[in-house]
Design an enzyme around this catalytic site. Sequence first.
Site, PDB file in Angstrom:
ATOM      1  N   CYS A  54       0.871  -1.178   0.000  1.00  0.00           N
ATOM      2  CA  CYS A  54       0.000   0.000   0.000  1.00  0.00           C
ATOM      3  C   CYS A  54       0.906   1.225   0.000  1.00  0.00           C
ATOM      4  CB  CYS A  54      -0.912  -0.006   1.227  1.00  0.00           C
ATOM      5  SG  CYS A  54      -1.950   1.476   1.348  1.00  0.00           S
ATOM      6  N   GLN A  70      -0.652  -0.781  10.444  1.00  0.00           N
ATOM      7  CA  GLN A  70      -0.501  -2.229  10.588  1.00  0.00           C
ATOM      8  C   GLN A  70       0.924  -2.679  10.288  1.00  0.00           C
ATOM      9  OE1 GLN A  70      -3.681  -3.792   8.049  1.00  0.00           O
ATOM     10  NE2 GLN A  70      -4.785  -4.383   9.890  1.00  0.00           N
ATOM     11  N   GLY A  93      -3.298  -1.997  -3.832  1.00  0.00           N
ATOM     12  CA  GLY A  93      -4.717  -1.687  -3.971  1.00  0.00           C
ATOM     13  C   GLY A  93      -5.591  -2.924  -4.069  1.00  0.00           C
ATOM     14  N   ASP A 126     -11.933  -7.789  -3.823  1.00  0.00           N
ATOM     15  CA  ASP A 126     -10.544  -8.124  -3.492  1.00  0.00           C
ATOM     16  C   ASP A 126      -9.984  -9.019  -4.588  1.00  0.00           C
ATOM     17  OD1 ASP A 126      -8.103  -8.821  -2.339  1.00  0.00           O
ATOM     18  OD2 ASP A 126      -8.954  -9.141  -0.345  1.00  0.00           O
ATOM     19  N   ARG A 128      -6.710  -9.959  -4.798  1.00  0.00           N
ATOM     20  CA  ARG A 128      -5.399 -10.488  -4.422  1.00  0.00           C
ATOM     21  C   ARG A 128      -5.315 -12.008  -4.539  1.00  0.00           C
ATOM     22  NH1 ARG A 128      -4.897  -7.435   1.265  1.00  0.00           N
ATOM     23  NH2 ARG A 128      -7.115  -7.938   1.195  1.00  0.00           N
TER      24      ARG A 128
END
EC number: 3.5.4.25
Length: 199
Positions: A54, A70, A93, A126, A128
Amino acid sequence: MKLRRIAEAKLPTPFGEFLMVGFEEIATGKDHVALVFGDISGTKPVLSRIHSECLTGDALFSLRCDCGFQLEAALSQISKEGRGVLLYHRQEGRNIGLLNKIRAYALQDQGLDTVEANLKLGFKADERDFTLCADMYNLLGIHEVRLLTNNPKKIEIMKEAGINVVERVPLIVGRNPSNAHYLDTKADKMGHMLFKKAQ
């Protein structure tokens, strides 16, 4: 196996010295890294974080998300533990890429939430591929982890890929007025295990 291990070097940080291990996707040449702290050999489960790239949160101090908070908290906890691994999963992203993430931010500025913005741009909520992270664990010789995460999908995919997640360690940090709606959306629509603001 989708990855190969390419290079490693010491990485001094404010949290102590890590070993940075670089991996390359065989099909695409895209790179990912792991930050290893201490001795991760042996049979004891390894404290670990799968951290998706990110740029805005990790490097540019954005308050729109909790990612930078985090990352810092995970490195700190791993250092205090004396051993552990942070996988830096380079799928910016939620794997729509930086420019599409900026487009999604623009849609959020117009009132859409993070999931609605992705869908409006033609993506899933998502995108990913966490199986790459299982490959990183295997190439590091790690088969059991205590996973720093709020995302049940990560746990499920790691288990399906043969990585035994023996414990989920919550990582709830960085809530602020700029990301409260984003975090609530992740809890409501993506199943993330987060404490929501009082109703």
